[in-house]
Write an enzyme that holds these catalytic residues in place. Structure first.
Site, short mmCIF file in Angstrom:
data_model
loop_
_atom_site.label_atom_id
_atom_site.label_comp_id
_atom_site.label_asym_id
_atom_site.label_seq_id
_atom_site.Cartn_x
_atom_site.Cartn_y
_atom_site.Cartn_z
N CYS A 1 -15.60 -5.38 -14.47
CA CYS A 1 -15.53 -5.02 -13.05
C CYS A 1 -16.62 -4.01 -12.69
O CYS A 1 -16.63 -3.48 -11.58
CB CYS A 1 -14.15 -4.47 -12.70
N TYR B 1 -7.89 -5.29 -24.69
CA TYR B 1 -7.48 -4.83 -23.35
C TYR B 1 -6.61 -5.91 -22.69
O TYR B 1 -6.83 -6.30 -21.54
CB TYR B 1 -8.69 -4.55 -22.46
N CYS C 1 -12.47 5.15 7.30
CA CYS C 1 -11.74 4.92 6.07
C CYS C 1 -12.60 5.06 4.82
O CYS C 1 -12.29 5.83 3.93
CB CYS C 1 -11.09 3.54 6.12
N CYS D 1 -13.73 0.11 2.56
CA CYS D 1 -14.71 -0.98 2.57
C CYS D 1 -16.07 -0.37 2.90
O CYS D 1 -16.16 0.53 3.73
CB CYS D 1 -14.36 -2.03 3.62
N CYS E 1 -13.05 -4.33 11.48
CA CYS E 1 -11.98 -3.35 11.31
C CYS E 1 -12.22 -2.13 12.18
O CYS E 1 -13.30 -1.52 12.11
CB CYS E 1 -11.89 -2.92 9.84
N CYS F 1 -4.67 -3.30 7.63
CA CYS F 1 -5.89 -3.30 6.82
C CYS F 1 -6.28 -4.75 6.61
O CYS F 1 -5.48 -5.54 6.11
CB CYS F 1 -5.65 -2.61 5.48
N GLU G 1 -3.30 -4.16 -26.85
CA GLU G 1 -3.24 -3.31 -25.65
C GLU G 1 -2.63 -1.97 -26.03
O GLU G 1 -1.65 -1.91 -26.78
CB GLU G 1 -2.41 -4.01 -24.57
N ASP H 1 -11.96 -7.25 -21.54
CA ASP H 1 -11.93 -6.97 -20.10
C ASP H 1 -11.62 -5.49 -19.93
O ASP H 1 -10.50 -5.10 -19.59
CB ASP H 1 -10.85 -7.85 -19.45
N GLN I 1 -4.46 -8.61 -11.56
CA GLN I 1 -5.64 -8.72 -10.71
C GLN I 1 -5.23 -8.85 -9.24
O GLN I 1 -4.34 -9.62 -8.89
CB GLN I 1 -6.47 -9.93 -11.11
#
Length: 499
Positions: A450, A354, A124, A127, A118, A201, A375, A423, A325
């Site tokens: 995550c 969740y 940026c 990443c 990139c 991107c 939720e 989650d 996702q």
């Protein structure tokens, strides 16, 4: 912060390419030093002078954020884009943030170093790992999860991507002007609201970036002014695009500072002519001077206002504000492993905490006796109910409320759950929620995370309150970034078996 996910998209505090879940984190590079050594463009790098000194250092290992750790004058410093075993010259700022140094050039390169593909990589910050080979990225993430999960057992080998680019089904580009008053579109530089102009991107869906470029090119002829954050003047703030990677449907959201859209009909006609693949177009109004990208007011300009996509054999309706996702290919792997860990036989009662728009709830419903999704976000609950009806699911119910309180109430009524799926956001769960699991006493808990750091913290609590970890599976959901997901299976200790 609520234990449930906050699904309103926000401007990143760090970069545009982090995990799709909260808590969320944001002109072309003019060349790189020979050998692919990064050229840092932070303010400290530009200041230099007597406030900084140059040091020769050797990297010993990586932090969980993928930065190289070095020793200098008895201090431990973090250096972005430096790999273990590499010797380099770094600039140490006397005035800058303690513990940080900036890479000037690599003197001895690691075999794991590659040229970042990139051109915006150093500017940026979205990443963090493009200077690492794909194999090295996978090993780094494996090592991260292994270290965090060491108290609970040995994780399985990480599930990686064959093609670790073009995977984001959701992208958002900021619109503004450069110093020459030209319209630009791009991502924010790390820790700033400075737009880096970019055409492409490499982790976005290519079609999404192509549409943004078309819109940017149309703005002058339609006298559409980009929004100026400093003056509060102008119209277009962001372009948000969602792509159904299975359905092929595309949603375009124009985020504007005003509901007055001059030349609207002609603009829609021209954009649809240039991109007939667009299936719906929305105008979102955000008048606030906050970090939120999307405002509360929304108007459908064309199409039905939503798109659909398929995941785990189920079709999901996705709105502009829906959490979905961002890497469907890896999500299939993640959810397949989570359902496998739940050991469903068709008789179990499952609570999905969740639950969002019902993705994992509805996938689990295919193998469970009944599913209750809980939720806090009311819009997400409505989406989940619609998705349930769309798929003809009869054994799933969705409830708006706090999942911890919901499970405590279940326990007080003497109700049972065989499996709890959870989650949570990046911040993980809190003790109130985790204690509700201890009260409800499900046979199995499947924890999708995550953020393995907060997951490890939560597993420590659960293992002290009646559970044992039986399996851990890391998944690379966000290639080219330091983020990694992990799913863990826990069982009540009286049911715990050998790994």
């Amino acid at each position: 912060m609520s234990k449930q996910k906050n699904r309103n998209d926000k401007k990143p505090a760090q970069s545009n390419h982090q995990s799709g879940k909260p808590n969320k984190k944001q002109g072309p590079a003019k060349g790189k030093p020979k050998g692919g050594n990064p050229k840092n463009s932070s303010p400290n790098a530009r200041q230099g002078g007597p406030k900084a000194t140059t040091a020769k250092v050797t990297c010993s290992r990586l932090t969980n954020e993928g930065k190289g750790l070095v020793e200098w004058e008895g201090k431990q410093l973090e250096v972005a884009h430096l790999l273990p075993g590499e010797t380099a010259e770094v600039r140490v700022s006397k005035k800058g943030r303690f513990g940080d140094a900036e890479l000037k050039r690599v003197l001895h390169q690691s075999e794991d170093r590659v040229e970042p593909p990139c051109p915006y990589y150093e500017q940026c910050g979205g990443c963090q790992l493009q200077h690492m080979s794909n194999q090295a990225q996978g090993q780094f993430k494996q090592n991260t999860v292994d270290a965090l999960m060491k108290p609970f057992g040995k994780p399985e080998p990480i599930l990686t991507m064959d093609h670790p680019y073009d995977y984001r089904n959701k992208s958002q580009m900021a619109i503004g002007r450069n110093k020459d008053r030209q319209v630009i579109g791009g991502l924010y530089a790390q820790n700033t609201h400075q737009i880096i102009p970019m055409d492409r991107c490499l982790i976005h869906d290519p079609k999404a970036d192509e549409i943004v470029q078309t819109i940017k090119g149309m703005m002058k002829s339609f006298k559409m002014q980009p929004y100026n954050e400093d003056t509060g003047q102008g119209f277009l703030r962001h372009v948000l695009i969602k792509v159904g990677q299975t359905s092929g449907e595309i949603m375009v959201v124009l985020v504007a500072a005003s509901p007055i859209f001059k030349g609207k009909n002609n603009f829609i006609t021209a954009l649809r002519k240039a991109h007939p693949e667009i299936t719906t177009l929305l105008l979102n109004i955000n008048k606030r001077n906050t970090s939120a990208v999307l405002g509360d007011q929304e108007k459908v300009l064309f199409g039905k206002g939503t798109i659909t996509d398929t995941l785990g054999g189920m079709t999901f309706e996705i709105s502009a504000k829906s959490f979905y996702q961002i890497n469907p290919a890896q999500t299939e792997k993640l959810y397949t492993k989570a359902i496998e860990m739940a050991n469903l036989t068709g008789k179990e009662t499952v609570v999905d905490a969740y639950s969002g728009i019902g993705t994992i709830s509805l996938i689990a419903s295919q193998k469970a006796g009944s599913v209750m999704g809980v939720e806090l976000n009311q819009d997400a609950v409505r989406d989940a109910i619609r998705n349930s009806k769309r798929n003809g699911v009869k054994n799933a119910r969705f409830y708006q409320g706090d999942a911890g309180e919901f499970m405590v109430q279940m326990a007080s009524r003497g109700e049972k759950a065989d499996v709890v799926l959870m989650d949570p956001p990046r911040s993980g769960s809190d003790e109130a929620f985790l204690s509700s699991i201890a009260k409800l006493k499900p046979k199995r808990v499947v924890y999708v995370s995550c953020n393995p750091e907060t997951q490890a913290r939560d597993l420590k609590y659960l293992t002290k309150h009646g559970y044992a970890v039986e399996a851990i599976q890391p998944v690379d959901m966000f290639p080219q970034t330091y983020h990694v997901e992990a799913v863990a299976k826990l069982v009540r200790k009286e049911k715990a078996g050998k790994r």
